[in-house]
Scaffold this motif. Structure first.
Motif, PDB file in Angstrom:
ATOM      1  N   MET A  47     -12.841  43.248  58.986  1.00  0.00           N
ATOM      2  CA  MET A  47     -13.311  44.154  58.731  1.00  0.00           C
ATOM      3  C   MET A  47     -13.626  43.858  56.992  1.00  0.00           C
ATOM      4  O   MET A  47     -13.567  42.743  56.382  1.00  0.00           O
ATOM      5  CB  MET A  47     -12.320  45.257  58.371  1.00  0.00           C
ATOM      6  N   THR A  99     -15.900  51.294  57.762  1.00  0.00           N
ATOM      7  CA  THR A  99     -14.829  50.798  58.870  1.00  0.00           C
ATOM      8  C   THR A  99     -15.356  51.608  60.145  1.00  0.00           C
ATOM      9  O   THR A  99     -14.461  51.949  60.879  1.00  0.00           O
ATOM     10  CB  THR A  99     -13.351  51.274  58.532  1.00  0.00           C
ATOM     11  N   ASN A 104     -14.421  55.716  63.887  1.00  0.00           N
ATOM     12  CA  ASN A 104     -13.097  55.465  63.426  1.00  0.00           C
ATOM     13  C   ASN A 104     -11.973  56.401  63.729  1.00  0.00           C
ATOM     14  O   ASN A 104     -12.310  57.583  63.376  1.00  0.00           O
ATOM     15  CB  ASN A 104     -13.265  55.209  62.176  1.00  0.00           C
ATOM     16  N   PRO A 148     -14.038  47.885  62.582  1.00  0.00           N
ATOM     17  CA  PRO A 148     -13.430  46.594  63.051  1.00  0.00           C
ATOM     18  C   PRO A 148     -12.789  46.329  64.455  1.00  0.00           C
ATOM     19  O   PRO A 148     -12.146  47.310  65.034  1.00  0.00           O
ATOM     20  CB  PRO A 148     -12.143  47.088  62.157  1.00  0.00           C
TER      21      PRO A 148
END
Length: 202
Positions: A47, A99, A104, A148
């Motif tokens: 990440m 991210t 996410n 990620p």
């Protein structure tokens, strides 16, 4: 003796202690750092660490400045408290940008500042903050770094699914904000009625 009108009880001025906002911001910063540590060290996902830590560092620096310049028990006007909550939304949106965006799972935390606003600020400020969350979520549907994930693999949800996730987030935010606002309104009305009764008896 100070004259107090009925409107003062029905429409009291709302204030939020700076300490309350700062505690929330510190809690958010620590939680974000913990999440990054788990993702990088525990799950070993790749990440963008530096941009994320930079955003968190800037947030922590602002907290320190506010603690230095103001007394923690300082009461913020509604517009100032709304500004800090808006900054919380922008900071979280920036972290989500690096991210995975709306993909996410932590994007649900965008609801938190709006819920706090519903409990402590006038409705117009809550609505503006809710609009900011919707705008940020809309941008994060298409503009973001990859989520990620395992090295060599890319996790990508269909666009329609991401739109559905934003709709669900918006619906949850609206429900929680309204429910919180309604409960606090009833509590304030009860407190105002008791205060008015005490004044009459006095």
């Amino acid at each position: 003796m100070t004259d107090v009108s009925a409107s003062d009880f029905r429409h009291p001025r709302r204030y939020v202690r700076l300490d309350t906002i700062l505690r929330l911001r510190w809690l958010a910063a620590l939680g974000q750092l913990a999440a990054i540590f788990v993702v990088v060290q525990g799950l070993e996902y790749d990440m963008a660490i530096i941009p994320c830590v930079t955003v968190i560092g800037l947030s922590a620096a602002l907290n320190l400045v506010l603690q230095t310049l103001f007394n923690p028990v300082h009461r913020l006007e509604a517009i100032s408290a709304a500004g800090l909550l808006a900054l919380n939304i922008i900071e979280l949106a920036a972290l989500l940008y690096f991210t995975g965006g709306i993909e996410n799972p932590f994007s649900v935390l965008l609801v938190a500042p709006v819920t706090v606003a519903a409990a402590t600020l006038p409705p117009r400020h809550t609505i503006v903050l809710g609009g900011l969350v919707v705008a940020a979520g809309t941008v994060l549907i298409t503009h973001h770094y990859p989520l990620p994930w395992y090295e060599g693999l890319r996790f990508e949800l269909p666009r329609d699914y991401k739109i559905g996730a934003l709709v669900a987030l918006t619906a949850s935010m609206a429900f929680m904000a309204f429910y919180t606002w309604r409960l606090n309104k009833e509590s304030r009305q009860m407190s105002a009625a008791l205060a008015a009764t005490d004044m009459v008896l006095a």
